[in-house]
Design a protein around this motif. Structure first.
Motif, PDB file in Angstrom:
ATOM      1  N   ARG A 140      -3.159   0.607  -6.062  1.00  0.00           N
ATOM      2  CA  ARG A 140      -2.552   1.466  -5.038  1.00  0.00           C
ATOM      3  C   ARG A 140      -1.588   0.674  -4.147  1.00  0.00           C
ATOM      4  O   ARG A 140      -0.538   1.179  -3.767  1.00  0.00           O
ATOM      5  CB  ARG A 140      -3.631   2.120  -4.169  1.00  0.00           C
ATOM      6  N   VAL A 141      -1.932  -0.568  -3.832  1.00  0.00           N
ATOM      7  CA  VAL A 141      -1.049  -1.396  -3.014  1.00  0.00           C
ATOM      8  C   VAL A 141       0.251  -1.668  -3.751  1.00  0.00           C
ATOM      9  O   VAL A 141       1.343  -1.603  -3.166  1.00  0.00           O
ATOM     10  CB  VAL A 141      -1.765  -2.713  -2.621  1.00  0.00           C
ATOM     11  N   GLU A 142       0.160  -1.946  -5.031  1.00  0.00           N
ATOM     12  CA  GLU A 142       1.367  -2.204  -5.825  1.00  0.00           C
ATOM     13  C   GLU A 142       2.245  -0.955  -5.927  1.00  0.00           C
ATOM     14  O   GLU A 142       3.465  -1.045  -5.926  1.00  0.00           O
ATOM     15  CB  GLU A 142       1.001  -2.699  -7.230  1.00  0.00           C
ATOM     16  N   GLU A 143       1.625   0.219  -6.036  1.00  0.00           N
ATOM     17  CA  GLU A 143       2.383   1.464  -6.102  1.00  0.00           C
ATOM     18  C   GLU A 143       3.136   1.728  -4.803  1.00  0.00           C
ATOM     19  O   GLU A 143       4.262   2.200  -4.813  1.00  0.00           O
ATOM     20  CB  GLU A 143       1.461   2.646  -6.401  1.00  0.00           C
ATOM     21  N   ARG A 144       2.510   1.420  -3.665  1.00  0.00           N
ATOM     22  CA  ARG A 144       3.115   1.674  -2.357  1.00  0.00           C
ATOM     23  C   ARG A 144       4.148   0.631  -1.975  1.00  0.00           C
ATOM     24  O   ARG A 144       5.016   0.900  -1.154  1.00  0.00           O
ATOM     25  CB  ARG A 144       2.040   1.725  -1.281  1.00  0.00           C
ATOM     26  N   ARG A 145       4.046  -0.552  -2.552  1.00  0.00           N
ATOM     27  CA  ARG A 145       4.945  -1.641  -2.182  1.00  0.00           C
ATOM     28  C   ARG A 145       6.383  -1.243  -2.489  1.00  0.00           C
ATOM     29  O   ARG A 145       6.697  -0.726  -3.538  1.00  0.00           O
ATOM     30  CB  ARG A 145       4.576  -2.913  -2.941  1.00  0.00           C
ATOM     31  N   GLY A 146       7.262  -1.477  -1.546  1.00  0.00           N
ATOM     32  CA  GLY A 146       8.670  -1.172  -1.731  1.00  0.00           C
ATOM     33  C   GLY A 146       9.050   0.252  -1.374  1.00  0.00           C
ATOM     34  O   GLY A 146      10.205   0.635  -1.521  1.00  0.00           O
ATOM     35  N   THR A 147       8.101   1.036  -0.896  1.00  0.00           N
ATOM     36  CA  THR A 147       8.407   2.413  -0.514  1.00  0.00           C
ATOM     37  C   THR A 147       9.273   2.454   0.742  1.00  0.00           C
ATOM     38  O   THR A 147      10.210   3.231   0.836  1.00  0.00           O
ATOM     39  CB  THR A 147       7.114   3.207  -0.273  1.00  0.00           C
ATOM     40  N   PHE A 148       8.968   1.597   1.719  1.00  0.00           N
ATOM     41  CA  PHE A 148       9.695   1.546   2.977  1.00  0.00           C
ATOM     42  C   PHE A 148      10.412   0.215   3.106  1.00  0.00           C
ATOM     43  O   PHE A 148       9.910  -0.824   2.688  1.00  0.00           O
ATOM     44  CB  PHE A 148       8.731   1.740   4.162  1.00  0.00           C
ATOM     45  N   ARG A 149      11.581   0.262   3.729  1.00  0.00           N
ATOM     46  CA  ARG A 149      12.351  -0.950   3.991  1.00  0.00           C
ATOM     47  C   ARG A 149      12.215  -1.286   5.458  1.00  0.00           C
ATOM     48  O   ARG A 149      12.430  -0.427   6.320  1.00  0.00           O
ATOM     49  CB  ARG A 149      13.813  -0.734   3.628  1.00  0.00           C
ATOM     50  N   SER A 150      11.878  -2.527   5.742  1.00  0.00           N
ATOM     51  CA  SER A 150      11.669  -2.929   7.122  1.00  0.00           C
ATOM     52  C   SER A 150      12.372  -4.243   7.398  1.00  0.00           C
ATOM     53  O   SER A 150      12.622  -5.047   6.488  1.00  0.00           O
ATOM     54  CB  SER A 150      10.178  -3.059   7.404  1.00  0.00           C
ATOM     55  N   ARG A 151      12.683  -4.438   8.687  1.00  0.00           N
ATOM     56  CA  ARG A 151      13.258  -5.715   9.114  1.00  0.00           C
ATOM     57  C   ARG A 151      12.984  -5.877  10.594  1.00  0.00           C
ATOM     58  O   ARG A 151      12.851  -4.903  11.333  1.00  0.00           O
ATOM     59  CB  ARG A 151      14.745  -5.779   8.815  1.00  0.00           C
ATOM     60  N   MET A 152      12.915  -7.124  11.030  1.00  0.00           N
ATOM     61  CA  MET A 152      12.756  -7.445  12.437  1.00  0.00           C
ATOM     62  C   MET A 152      14.138  -7.490  13.069  1.00  0.00           C
ATOM     63  O   MET A 152      15.013  -8.225  12.621  1.00  0.00           O
ATOM     64  CB  MET A 152      12.047  -8.781  12.631  1.00  0.00           C
ATOM     65  N   VAL A 153      14.365  -6.699  14.114  1.00  0.00           N
ATOM     66  CA  VAL A 153      15.638  -6.698  14.824  1.00  0.00           C
ATOM     67  C   VAL A 153      15.697  -7.897  15.752  1.00  0.00           C
ATOM     68  O   VAL A 153      16.683  -8.634  15.787  1.00  0.00           O
ATOM     69  CB  VAL A 153      15.832  -5.381  15.602  1.00  0.00           C
ATOM     70  N   ASP A 154      14.649  -8.101  16.526  1.00  0.00           N
ATOM     71  CA  ASP A 154      14.481  -9.296  17.366  1.00  0.00           C
ATOM     72  C   ASP A 154      12.990  -9.579  17.470  1.00  0.00           C
ATOM     73  O   ASP A 154      12.207  -9.076  16.669  1.00  0.00           O
ATOM     74  CB  ASP A 154      15.163  -9.128  18.736  1.00  0.00           C
ATOM     75  N   ASP A 155      12.574 -10.362  18.450  1.00  0.00           N
ATOM     76  CA  ASP A 155      11.162 -10.758  18.548  1.00  0.00           C
ATOM     77  C   ASP A 155      10.224  -9.590  18.824  1.00  0.00           C
ATOM     78  O   ASP A 155       9.051  -9.617  18.430  1.00  0.00           O
ATOM     79  CB  ASP A 155      10.979 -11.812  19.641  1.00  0.00           C
ATOM     80  N   THR A 156      10.706  -8.573  19.518  1.00  0.00           N
ATOM     81  CA  THR A 156       9.815  -7.463  19.897  1.00  0.00           C
ATOM     82  C   THR A 156      10.198  -6.128  19.274  1.00  0.00           C
ATOM     83  O   THR A 156       9.498  -5.145  19.492  1.00  0.00           O
ATOM     84  CB  THR A 156       9.795  -7.290  21.430  1.00  0.00           C
ATOM     85  N   HIS A 157      11.262  -6.042  18.532  1.00  0.00           N
ATOM     86  CA  HIS A 157      11.685  -4.782  17.930  1.00  0.00           C
ATOM     87  C   HIS A 157      11.747  -4.906  16.413  1.00  0.00           C
ATOM     88  O   HIS A 157      12.155  -5.934  15.886  1.00  0.00           O
ATOM     89  CB  HIS A 157      13.056  -4.354  18.466  1.00  0.00           C
ATOM     90  N   LEU A 158      11.342  -3.849  15.735  1.00  0.00           N
ATOM     91  CA  LEU A 158      11.428  -3.817  14.285  1.00  0.00           C
ATOM     92  C   LEU A 158      11.987  -2.472  13.858  1.00  0.00           C
ATOM     93  O   LEU A 158      12.006  -1.516  14.641  1.00  0.00           O
ATOM     94  CB  LEU A 158      10.064  -4.058  13.633  1.00  0.00           C
TER      95      LEU A 158
END
Length: 176
Positions: A13-31
């Motif tokens: 299930r973890v492998e199936e969900r991996r890559g579903t959402f794209r994320s990045r850190m904007v700065d130290d406190t925002h993502l």
């Protein structure tokens, strides 16, 4: 089902969900997750891990004002809470209950983090079309009996009993 099978299922299930959402850190406190901005409000013992959060994230969490993530037994658990201004606010899921949740539902001393959703997506409350049962219309049928005058085999007599009139219908052949 033994533990190995359960763990294999979890890994699958973890492998199936991996890559579903794209994320990045904007700065130290925002993502940012799929161009949706969150702010890290509190992070106890560096509990926030962007990759783990992205793997566990679901779009249903975007309707909450605050998201609490806590670690227990190597698993990240996410739970959403509403602000009082949110139209979906319920007292048992309000921001005031975050501390109660941490004390009662989480493991003692666990690492946790709190994220503030800066762009809350409130789902549209569309009207659902409900299936309406068709109304049952009863047709009234007249009884197919001939009128009293046309009944040849019956006789109607008026009988007095205790000074009250009664009508008795008898067949003609059985007169008494």
């Amino acid at each position: 089902m033994n533990r190995a099978k359960i763990q294999d299922y979890i890994d699958q299930r973890v492998e199936e969900r991996r890559g579903t959402f794209r994320s990045r850190m904007v700065d130290d406190t925002h993502l940012e997750i799929n161009k949706h901005v969150y702010e890290i409000v509190f992070d106890k013992n560096n509990a926030f891990n962007l990759d783990s959060f992205t793997d566990r994230f679901s779009m249903i969490l975007s309707k909450y004002n605050y998201i609490v993530g806590d670690w227990g037994y190597g698993q990240l658990r996410l739970r959403g809470f509403y602000d009082k201004d949110n139209p979906l606010f319920k007292p048992d899921q309000g921001v005031d209950t975050i501390q109660d949740y941490l004390y009662e539902e989480c493991n003692f001393g666990c690492n946790y983090f709190i994220l503030h959703n800066l762009e809350v997506n409130i789902p549209k409350q569309g009207r659902r079309k409900r299936y309406r049962r068709p109304e049952i219309k009863e047709k009234k049928r007249k009884i197919a009996e001939p009128s009293l005058r046309r009944r040849h085999n019956q006789e109607v007599r008026r009988v007095r009993h205790n000074k009250k009139p009664h009508f008795v219908i008898k067949k003609r052949g059985n007169q008494s």
